[in-house]
Design a protein around this motif. Structure first.
Motif, short mmCIF file in Angstrom:
data_model
loop_
_atom_site.label_atom_id
_atom_site.label_comp_id
_atom_site.label_asym_id
_atom_site.label_seq_id
_atom_site.Cartn_x
_atom_site.Cartn_y
_atom_site.Cartn_z
N LEU A 162 0.86 -1.19 0.00
CA LEU A 162 0.00 0.00 0.00
C LEU A 162 0.89 1.24 0.00
N LEU A 163 0.72 2.08 -1.03
CA LEU A 163 1.55 3.27 -1.18
C LEU A 163 0.69 4.52 -1.15
N ARG A 164 1.34 5.61 -0.79
CA ARG A 164 0.72 6.94 -0.88
C ARG A 164 1.56 7.73 -1.86
N LEU A 165 0.94 8.10 -2.99
CA LEU A 165 1.69 8.71 -4.08
C LEU A 165 1.31 10.16 -4.30
N ALA A 166 2.32 10.99 -4.53
CA ALA A 166 2.08 12.38 -4.91
C ALA A 166 1.49 12.41 -6.32
N ALA A 167 0.80 13.49 -6.65
CA ALA A 167 0.11 13.59 -7.94
C ALA A 167 1.10 13.43 -9.10
N GLU A 168 2.26 14.07 -9.02
CA GLU A 168 3.23 13.99 -10.12
C GLU A 168 3.75 12.56 -10.29
N ALA A 221 -1.96 -1.87 -12.58
CA ALA A 221 -2.58 -2.34 -11.35
C ALA A 221 -2.67 -1.22 -10.31
N ALA A 222 -1.64 -0.39 -10.21
CA ALA A 222 -1.66 0.72 -9.27
C ALA A 222 -2.73 1.74 -9.66
N ARG A 223 -2.82 2.04 -10.94
CA ARG A 223 -3.84 3.00 -11.39
C ARG A 223 -5.25 2.47 -11.14
N PRO A 236 -7.90 11.43 -4.81
CA PRO A 236 -6.82 12.18 -4.14
C PRO A 236 -7.33 12.88 -2.88
N ASP A 237 -6.43 12.99 -1.88
CA ASP A 237 -6.77 13.72 -0.66
C ASP A 237 -6.57 15.21 -0.90
N PRO A 238 -6.83 16.08 0.10
CA PRO A 238 -6.69 17.53 -0.12
C PRO A 238 -5.30 17.96 -0.58
N ASP A 239 -4.27 17.16 -0.29
CA ASP A 239 -2.91 17.51 -0.72
C ASP A 239 -2.56 16.91 -2.08
N GLY A 240 -3.51 16.22 -2.70
CA GLY A 240 -3.27 15.64 -4.01
C GLY A 240 -2.67 14.24 -3.99
N PHE A 241 -2.50 13.65 -2.80
CA PHE A 241 -1.94 12.30 -2.69
C PHE A 241 -3.03 11.24 -2.89
N ARG A 242 -2.63 10.13 -3.50
CA ARG A 242 -3.54 9.00 -3.69
C ARG A 242 -2.95 7.74 -3.04
N GLU A 243 -3.84 6.93 -2.47
CA GLU A 243 -3.42 5.62 -1.98
C GLU A 243 -3.65 4.59 -3.10
N LEU A 301 11.99 2.50 -4.49
CA LEU A 301 13.01 3.56 -4.42
C LEU A 301 13.08 4.33 -5.73
N ARG A 302 12.74 3.66 -6.83
CA ARG A 302 12.73 4.33 -8.13
C ARG A 302 11.67 5.43 -8.18
N LEU A 303 10.65 5.34 -7.34
CA LEU A 303 9.58 6.35 -7.33
C LEU A 303 10.00 7.64 -6.62
N GLY A 304 11.10 7.58 -5.84
CA GLY A 304 11.61 8.79 -5.20
C GLY A 304 10.77 9.25 -4.02
N ALA A 305 10.91 10.55 -3.73
CA ALA A 305 10.24 11.12 -2.56
C ALA A 305 8.74 11.29 -2.76
N GLY A 306 8.27 10.99 -3.96
CA GLY A 306 6.83 11.12 -4.23
C GLY A 306 6.05 9.89 -3.82
N ALA A 307 6.70 8.91 -3.17
CA ALA A 307 6.00 7.69 -2.75
C ALA A 307 6.31 7.38 -1.31
N GLU A 308 5.28 7.08 -0.52
CA GLU A 308 5.43 6.65 0.86
C GLU A 308 4.80 5.28 1.03
N VAL A 309 5.56 4.35 1.62
CA VAL A 309 5.04 3.01 1.87
C VAL A 309 4.23 3.02 3.17
N LEU A 310 2.97 2.62 3.08
CA LEU A 310 2.12 2.51 4.27
C LEU A 310 2.09 1.08 4.81
N GLY A 311 2.37 0.13 3.97
CA GLY A 311 2.39 -1.28 4.39
C GLY A 311 2.82 -2.16 3.24
N PRO A 312 3.35 -3.34 3.54
CA PRO A 312 3.50 -3.93 4.87
C PRO A 312 4.60 -3.26 5.69
#
Length: 324
Positions: A240-246, A262-264, A270-277, A293-304
């Motif tokens: 489960l990832l949280r991705l920036a709009a870009e 599959a991700a799309r 999107p949330d108010p900041d433009g991020f999508r899970e 790691l290839r996604l850079g700072a625009g991706a946050e791992v929420l799980g596992p």
């Protein structure tokens, strides 16, 4: 259109000892009644075609009759030379044979079609391997191709990813597939049909054991099914990832097509900041680490949690390396 269909029927009869009206209809996507009319037309034109009644009957040509290749249309003559794969023929040890066959076909064409067909090689070139990928060494490809063609079983040592890494396999070769510049052997064992990457074959031996091909086996159908099942097996888990709009918009550039799609498909609004899970299919934690790691700072791992921990450890080490 009808003249072209008559020629197709004639060439079909040339390549088969006997063919039924239903088989011709299925091949040309016409009705059986149309086939009957076409057969009458061929006979009226002097073509020695005969029909045998009964369960084992069908249409056949008089022995020794051959149609001429100069009856090809302009489009057919041009497309004929698009069908050849010079690099693949060379890999299989058939380069000289393919060249000789091309010359024979060219010599059989009338001058006007010969000139147009010859232009294809000047304007189209096939380069099968992907970008920035070196061709894999395949020292046993010619031997495997020989076994496939002459229907001999083979025994070989094989290097695989799972343990034990080096195994010995005996298989009945059913076909070869060239995928993205890599050659694969499709073989039949006592239990199932398996796929082997030719570059991982070691110490191959051709056996004096004939191949028994499954009656219903079709190479193209098998390969299509194999690719689908392979992708499903390769992507059994998800993150489960949280991705920036870009980053979300650039998924097709950053991930393989199946993972990006599959991700799309799983994306929330999107949330108010433009991020999508999104849910990203993953093969393993090690492979997911490099992909994310290839996604850079625009991706946050929420799980596992374990994958998030590994990302945190890796990015902290990178920050220390760069003085952050």
């Amino acid at each position: 259109m009808r003249a072209s269909r008559l020629m197709s029927i004639l060439l079909l009869l040339q390549t088969r000892d006997r063919v039924t009206a239903q088989e011709i209809a299925d091949q040309l996507e016409v009705s059986v009644r149309t086939v009957y009319r076409d057969m009458e037309s061929l006979s009226a034109a002097g073509i020695p075609v005969y029909g045998d009644p009964g369960h084992d009957g069908g249409y056949r040509l008089l022995d020794g009759f051959r149609a001429k290749l100069n009856l090809l249309t302009t489009d057919e003559a041009e497309s004929l030379f698009l069908a050849g794969l010079p690099s693949a023929a060379s890999d299989l040890g058939l380069g000289a044979i393919a060249t000789a066959a091309n010359l024979k076909v060219m010599s059989a064409l009338p001058p006007e079609l010969r000139d147009r067909a010859g232009r294809v090689a000047e304007r189209f070139h096939l380069d099968a391997p992907g970008w920035y990928a070196e061709a894999e060494p395949t020292p046993f490809l010619t031997a495997v191709a020989d076994a496939v063609w002459n229907e001999h079983s083979v025994r070989f040592n094989y290097i695989r990813w799972a343990t034990p890494h080096l195994v010995t396999r005996t298989t009945e070769p059913l076909g070869l597939v060239l995928k993205s510049g890599n050659w694969y052997l499709v073989g039949h064992t006592a239990l199932q049909i398996r796929t082997y990457r030719i570059s991982r074959i070691m110490e191959l031996q051709i056996l004096d054991i004939p191949v028994t091909r499954p009656a219903d086996f079709d190479l193209a159908t098998y390969w299509s099914t194999y690719l689908k099942s392979f992708d499903q097996r390769r992507r059994r888990d998800s993150a489960l990832l949280r991705l920036a709009a870009e980053t979300f918009e650039r998924l097709s550039e950053l991930l393989d097509p199946a993972s990006a799609q599959a991700a799309r498909d799983s994306a929330k609004d999107p949330d108010p900041d433009g991020f999508r899970e999104v849910y990203l299919p993953i093969e393993s934690l090690d492979r997911a680490l490099s992909d994310i790691l290839r996604l850079g700072a625009g991706a946050e791992v929420l799980g596992p949690h374990e994958l998030r921990r590994r990302i945190a450890t890796q990015t902290a080490a990178m920050a220390r390396l760069y003085g952050g």
